[in-house]
Design a protein around this motif. Structure first.
Motif, PDB file in Angstrom:
ATOM      1  N   THR A 165       0.763  -1.080  -0.188  1.00  0.00           N
ATOM      2  CA  THR A 165      -0.136   0.435  -0.178  1.00  0.00           C
ATOM      3  C   THR A 165       0.835   1.176  -0.208  1.00  0.00           C
ATOM      4  OG1 THR A 165       0.172  -0.021   2.472  1.00  0.00           O
ATOM      5  CG2 THR A 165      -1.450  -1.474   1.304  1.00  0.00           C
ATOM      6  N   PRO A 166       0.191   1.863  -0.601  1.00  0.00           N
ATOM      7  CA  PRO A 166       0.662   3.752  -0.592  1.00  0.00           C
ATOM      8  C   PRO A 166       0.992   4.521   0.968  1.00  0.00           C
ATOM      9  CG  PRO A 166      -1.145   3.695  -1.696  1.00  0.00           C
ATOM     10  CD  PRO A 166      -0.940   2.469  -0.873  1.00  0.00           C
ATOM     11  N   PHE A 167       2.071   5.300   0.440  1.00  0.00           N
ATOM     12  CA  PHE A 167       1.799   6.188   2.153  1.00  0.00           C
ATOM     13  C   PHE A 167       0.288   7.655   1.882  1.00  0.00           C
ATOM     14  CE2 PHE A 167       2.560   9.243  -1.490  1.00  0.00           C
ATOM     15  CZ  PHE A 167       1.940  11.046  -0.918  1.00  0.00           C
ATOM     16  N   LYS A 191       2.682  -4.802   3.278  1.00  0.00           N
ATOM     17  CA  LYS A 191       3.616  -4.307   3.705  1.00  0.00           C
ATOM     18  C   LYS A 191       3.198  -2.862   2.761  1.00  0.00           C
ATOM     19  CE  LYS A 191       6.806  -2.680   1.322  1.00  0.00           C
ATOM     20  NZ  LYS A 191       6.472  -0.934   1.491  1.00  0.00           N
ATOM     21  N   VAL A 242      -1.569  -1.226  -4.195  1.00  0.00           N
ATOM     22  CA  VAL A 242      -1.762   0.266  -4.435  1.00  0.00           C
ATOM     23  C   VAL A 242      -0.482   1.388  -4.746  1.00  0.00           C
ATOM     24  CG1 VAL A 242      -3.695   1.974  -3.900  1.00  0.00           C
ATOM     25  CG2 VAL A 242      -4.581  -0.249  -3.571  1.00  0.00           C
ATOM     26  N   GLY A 243      -0.775   1.899  -5.235  1.00  0.00           N
ATOM     27  CA  GLY A 243       0.342   2.881  -5.934  1.00  0.00           C
ATOM     28  C   GLY A 243       0.769   3.203  -7.115  1.00  0.00           C
ATOM     29  N   SER A 244       2.180   3.400  -7.515  1.00  0.00           N
ATOM     30  CA  SER A 244       2.463   3.701  -8.752  1.00  0.00           C
ATOM     31  C   SER A 244       2.290   3.256  -9.774  1.00  0.00           C
ATOM     32  CB  SER A 244       3.198   4.916  -8.626  1.00  0.00           C
ATOM     33  OG  SER A 244       5.061   3.633  -8.606  1.00  0.00           O
ATOM     34  N   THR A 266      -3.561   1.694  -9.530  1.00  0.00           N
ATOM     35  CA  THR A 266      -1.979   2.676  -9.788  1.00  0.00           C
ATOM     36  C   THR A 266      -2.793   4.306 -10.120  1.00  0.00           C
ATOM     37  OG1 THR A 266      -2.508   1.875 -12.248  1.00  0.00           O
ATOM     38  CG2 THR A 266      -1.272   0.437 -10.473  1.00  0.00           C
ATOM     39  N   SER A 267      -1.379   4.786 -10.699  1.00  0.00           N
ATOM     40  CA  SER A 267      -1.635   6.593 -10.584  1.00  0.00           C
ATOM     41  C   SER A 267      -2.823   6.847 -11.729  1.00  0.00           C
ATOM     42  CB  SER A 267      -0.610   6.896 -11.527  1.00  0.00           C
ATOM     43  OG  SER A 267       1.040   6.176 -11.037  1.00  0.00           O
ATOM     44  N   CYS A 299      -5.413  10.037  -5.022  1.00  0.00           N
ATOM     45  CA  CYS A 299      -5.804   9.592  -6.328  1.00  0.00           C
ATOM     46  C   CYS A 299      -6.717   9.914  -7.429  1.00  0.00           C
ATOM     47  CB  CYS A 299      -4.995   7.841  -6.409  1.00  0.00           C
ATOM     48  SG  CYS A 299      -6.845   7.202  -5.772  1.00  0.00           S
ATOM     49  N   GLU A 400       0.960  12.168 -13.464  1.00  0.00           N
ATOM     50  CA  GLU A 400       0.017  12.620 -12.559  1.00  0.00           C
ATOM     51  C   GLU A 400       1.171  13.263 -11.570  1.00  0.00           C
ATOM     52  OE1 GLU A 400       0.594   9.406  -9.351  1.00  0.00           O
ATOM     53  OE2 GLU A 400      -1.108   9.949  -9.718  1.00  0.00           O
ATOM     54  N   PHE A 467     -14.128  -0.056  -6.295  1.00  0.00           N
ATOM     55  CA  PHE A 467     -13.429   0.998  -6.178  1.00  0.00           C
ATOM     56  C   PHE A 467     -11.988   0.865  -7.325  1.00  0.00           C
ATOM     57  CE2 PHE A 467      -9.379   4.040  -6.037  1.00  0.00           C
ATOM     58  CZ  PHE A 467      -9.829   4.759  -5.718  1.00  0.00           C
TER      59      PHE A 467
HETATM   60  P1  NAD Z   1       4.590   3.891  -4.238  1.00  0.00           P
HETATM   61  O1  NAD Z   1       4.354   3.254  -5.450  1.00  0.00           O
HETATM   62  O2  NAD Z   1       6.199   4.840  -5.013  1.00  0.00           O
HETATM   63  O3  NAD Z   1       4.400   3.462  -3.420  1.00  0.00           O
HETATM   64  C1  NAD Z   1       3.706   2.123  -3.386  1.00  0.00           C
HETATM   65  C2  NAD Z   1       4.184   1.074  -2.588  1.00  0.00           C
HETATM   66  O4  NAD Z   1       4.967   0.252  -3.608  1.00  0.00           O
HETATM   67  C3  NAD Z   1       5.232   1.012  -1.095  1.00  0.00           C
HETATM   68  O5  NAD Z   1       4.915   0.075   0.004  1.00  0.00           O
HETATM   69  C4  NAD Z   1       6.459   1.855  -1.765  1.00  0.00           C
HETATM   70  O6  NAD Z   1       7.052   0.839  -0.472  1.00  0.00           O
HETATM   71  C5  NAD Z   1       6.531   0.554  -2.446  1.00  0.00           C
HETATM   72  N1  NAD Z   1       7.943   0.728  -3.427  1.00  0.00           N
HETATM   73  C6  NAD Z   1       7.985   1.817  -3.281  1.00  0.00           C
HETATM   74  N2  NAD Z   1       9.044   1.699  -4.883  1.00  0.00           N
HETATM   75  C7  NAD Z   1       9.279   0.099  -4.854  1.00  0.00           C
HETATM   76  C8  NAD Z   1       9.721   0.099  -6.022  1.00  0.00           C
HETATM   77  N3  NAD Z   1      10.807   0.832  -6.859  1.00  0.00           N
HETATM   78  N4  NAD Z   1       9.574  -1.355  -5.980  1.00  0.00           N
HETATM   79  C9  NAD Z   1       9.205  -2.089  -5.273  1.00  0.00           C
HETATM   80  N5  NAD Z   1       8.449  -1.591  -4.246  1.00  0.00           N
HETATM   81  C10 NAD Z   1       7.891   0.352  -4.256  1.00  0.00           C
HETATM   82  O7  NAD Z   1       3.616   5.123  -3.930  1.00  0.00           O
HETATM   83  P2  NAD Z   1       3.340   6.119  -3.115  1.00  0.00           P
HETATM   84  O8  NAD Z   1       4.038   6.880  -3.380  1.00  0.00           O
HETATM   85  O9  NAD Z   1       3.506   5.726  -1.679  1.00  0.00           O
HETATM   86  O10 NAD Z   1       1.953   6.304  -3.203  1.00  0.00           O
HETATM   87  C11 NAD Z   1       1.609   7.512  -4.812  1.00  0.00           C
HETATM   88  C12 NAD Z   1       1.332   7.000  -5.880  1.00  0.00           C
HETATM   89  O11 NAD Z   1      -0.253   5.546  -5.275  1.00  0.00           O
HETATM   90  C13 NAD Z   1       0.378   7.761  -6.743  1.00  0.00           C
HETATM   91  O12 NAD Z   1       0.654   7.423  -8.404  1.00  0.00           O
HETATM   92  C14 NAD Z   1      -1.425   7.716  -6.197  1.00  0.00           C
HETATM   93  O13 NAD Z   1      -2.230   8.203  -7.600  1.00  0.00           O
HETATM   94  C15 NAD Z   1      -1.591   6.468  -6.259  1.00  0.00           C
HETATM   95  N6  NAD Z   1      -2.496   5.646  -5.831  1.00  0.00           N
HETATM   96  C16 NAD Z   1      -2.920   4.959  -6.276  1.00  0.00           C
HETATM   97  C17 NAD Z   1      -4.720   4.762  -5.782  1.00  0.00           C
HETATM   98  C18 NAD Z   1      -5.934   3.650  -6.746  1.00  0.00           C
HETATM   99  O14 NAD Z   1      -6.620   3.276  -5.894  1.00  0.00           O
HETATM  100  N7  NAD Z   1      -5.322   4.215  -8.080  1.00  0.00           N
HETATM  101  C19 NAD Z   1      -4.832   4.820  -4.297  1.00  0.00           C
HETATM  102  C20 NAD Z   1      -4.158   5.341  -3.781  1.00  0.00           C
HETATM  103  C21 NAD Z   1      -2.507   6.223  -4.361  1.00  0.00           C
END
Ligand code: NAD
Length: 516
Positions: A165-167, A191, A242-244, A266-267, A299, A400, A467
């Motif tokens: 999950t993301p920050f 994680k 959930v993340g980039s 994702t993003s 997001c 983004e 969602f």
């Molecule tokens: P991120 O991709 O940097 O991190 C997400 C997770 O992946 C974290 O747990 C992080 O520790 C891990 N991670 C980061 N870099 C990594 C790598 N190189 N290799 C493996 N794991 C890695 O995302 P973020 O900055 O924490 O969150 C912001 C992003 O999340 C934005 O792009 C946002 O749009 C997206 N987001 C999407 C949704 C959705 O539902 N679509 C919801 C919330 C956030």
């Protein structure tokens, strides 16, 4: 309750007391780590280091998966209603601790306290959905599909599952995943982001207090190494990420290569259309609230306003009026509209995007770059920025930014505006602002974005609904939460069952079974 992080908020500084060291949470208890295996956690409102967080890797993931695997058979066999009782108790505990959880979110992330409280409450919706999940797990039964033969479906858990999950939503996003995974009878390794650990740690402690068995819910902190260990682990059946987009694509591709079910959310780059007949005051409120709330680190933020006809000229002064009144400061201070950016490096990246927008020729109407908070100059604060005359060729239109930067785009017609949204590589959320029901109806049918608002700028569906986005905002077949979440975290079994009358088994036949 075992507390491994102390609650302190606002203008905290790293003083004489040693920094608290967070621990992984494995098999229902914290796992001690050596200080040299940790990294810093910052309070973005002060810029100070407030705790140390472990950097886990394969050994910690192995230990968490082993605990989850050991806990799985008993949890799977725990009657649904008993699992549900744990969730009712958990729901009550999260509700009772919502302010504490929100304060931890504000401390680690920077968003304002009321915004953090809103996040916890939206997360609770999915816990409440999980309380009632037994009805969603009911199968279909068809009697007498052949002589003495009945057919039915049942949904069973997958085994050990994981969430990455993301920050930006340290309570809500994990709560959109693990309650459904657990209530379906799986066990889970979470994680979370290392930037915002306080609220996630508290969730594990409350799960234990609610009666969640040891090993069912585990947390491993870390970065790439921990994620790689999860993605490759042979005992993990499914992962929701959930993340980039870049990391989500890696998790999807590597995870599926390793035979797992993967959902990656994702993003995003969301755009709202404003038609000339819209209520401009309401629309200006919506654009400013959506674009700058949580410092644009959502997001579902609408970061592009596609103004049709003369609506841009009428909307812009109303937005400027509202922007002038915004208060930027520490999230625990009453009356603040926006807190700091969550990390120093991210603040620099947002500033670089604003520089780029200027270089690309967009009109920078409001410049948030020079903002320094008067009493907290080391905090990661940034003012809000507004661009006008953003065009689709610009990178600030395409990518983004994930910061408090809004762009107005001018479009000649409704069709041109919808065409822009449908041509964008991201498709998470969108909205239309209009007083014309017919136009809103067409928009719902014509726009290629799954989460749609009509005069609603952040159309996050209610907690019992799914969602998820499309295109580069979501990789995988199913959305998260709701009905899709249940399908993701279960395996459907199709059972064909015969109970012949005693002594009445027929003659041996090698013919393919028919339906007589
Ligand atoms: P991120 O991709 O940097 O991190 C997400 C997770 O992946 C974290 O747990 C992080 O520790 C891990 N991670 C980061 N870099 C990594 C790598 N190189 N290799 C493996 N794991 C890695 O995302 P973020 O900055 O924490 O969150 C912001 C992003 O999340 C934005 O792009 C946002 O749009 C997206 N987001 C999407 C949704 C959705 O539902 N679509 C919801 C919330 C956030």
């Amino acid at each position: 309750m075992v507390t491994t992080i102390s609650l302190s908020t606002g203008s905290e500084t790293a003083e004489a007391a040693p920094l608290p060291i967070l621990s992984h949470w494995i098999d229902g208890r914290p796992v001690e780590v050596l200080p040299e295996h940790t990294g810093p956690v910052y309070n973005p409102a002060t810029g100070q280091v407030i705790a140390r967080i472990p950097r886990g890797g394969a050994p910690e993931v192995d230990a968490a998966v082993a605990a989850a695997k050991a806990a799985f058979p008993q949890w799977r066999d725990t009657p649904l209603i008993s699992r549900s009782e744990v969730f009712f108790a958990f729901r009550e505990l999260v509700w009772r601790h919502r302010e504490e959880m929100a304060a931890l979110i504000t401390r680690d992330h920077g968003k304002t306290f009321p915004d953090a409280l809103g996040e916890v409450v939206r997360g609770l919706e999915t816990i409440e959905f999980a309380c009632g999940l037994p009805t969603q797990l009911a199968g279909l039964m068809t009697p007498s599909v052949a002589t003495n033969v009945d057919a039915f479906t049942l949904r069973g858990p997958l085994g050990v599952t994981a969430a990455i999950t993301p920050f930006n939503f340290p309570a809500m996003v994990p709560m959109w995943i693990y309650p459904i995974a657990l209530m379906c009878g799986n066990t889970l390794v979470l994680k979370p982001s290392s930037h915002t650990p306080g609220a996630t740690q508290l969730q594990a402690e409350l799960w234990k207090e609610a009666g969640g068995p040891d090993g069912t819910f585990n947390i491993v902190y870390g970065g790439r190494e921990a994620v790689a260990a999860i993605v490759e682990h042979p005992d993990i059946a499914a992962i929701q990420f959930v993340g980039s987009t870049a990391v989500g694509r890696y998790v999807f591709e590597e995870g599926t290569k390793h035979g797992k079910r993967i959902g990656s959310f994702t993003s995003a780059k969301n755009a709202m259309i404003v038609l000339p007949d819209a209520d401009m005051a309401l629309t200006a409120d919506a654009a400013v609230a959506s674009g700058y709330g949580s410092a644009g680190e959502r997001c579902m933020a609408q970061t592009l306003v596609i103004a049709v006809g003369d609506s841009g000229d009428r909307l812009r002064p109303l937005m400027l009026e509202r922007i002038k009144g915004l208060k930027v400061g520490p999230g625990m201070e009453p009356g603040m509209d926006m807190g700091p950016i969550y990390a120093k490096e991210h603040r620099e990246s947002v500033i670089a995007w604003i520089d780029k927008g200027v270089a690309e020729g967009a009109e920078l109407v409001v410049d948030g770059r020079p903002f320094v908070h008067p009493t907290s100059p080391d905090g990661f604060f940034l003012g809000v920025s507004l661009f006008d005359h953003v065009t689709p060729e610009m990178q600030i239109y395409q990518e983004e930014i994930f910061g408090p930067v809004l762009g107005i785009v001018r479009a000649g017609t409704y069709h041109a505006a919808v065409g822009l949204i449908n041509a964008h590589k991201y498709a998470n959320g969108t909205a239309i602002f209009t007083t014309n029901g017919g136009a809103a109806r067409r928009f719902k049918l014509e726009v290629d974005v799954p989460m749609i608002g009509v005069n609603v700028p952040i159309p996050v569906p209610a907690g019992y609904l799914s969602f998820g986005g499309a295109k580069q905002s979501s990789i995988g077949d199913l959305a998260m939460r709701g009905e899709d979440g249940v399908r993701f975290f279960t395996q459907q079994k199709m059972v064909t069952e015969r109970w012949p009358d005693p002594g009445r088994s027929g003659p041996l036949s090698l013919v393919f079974p028919g339906n007589s």
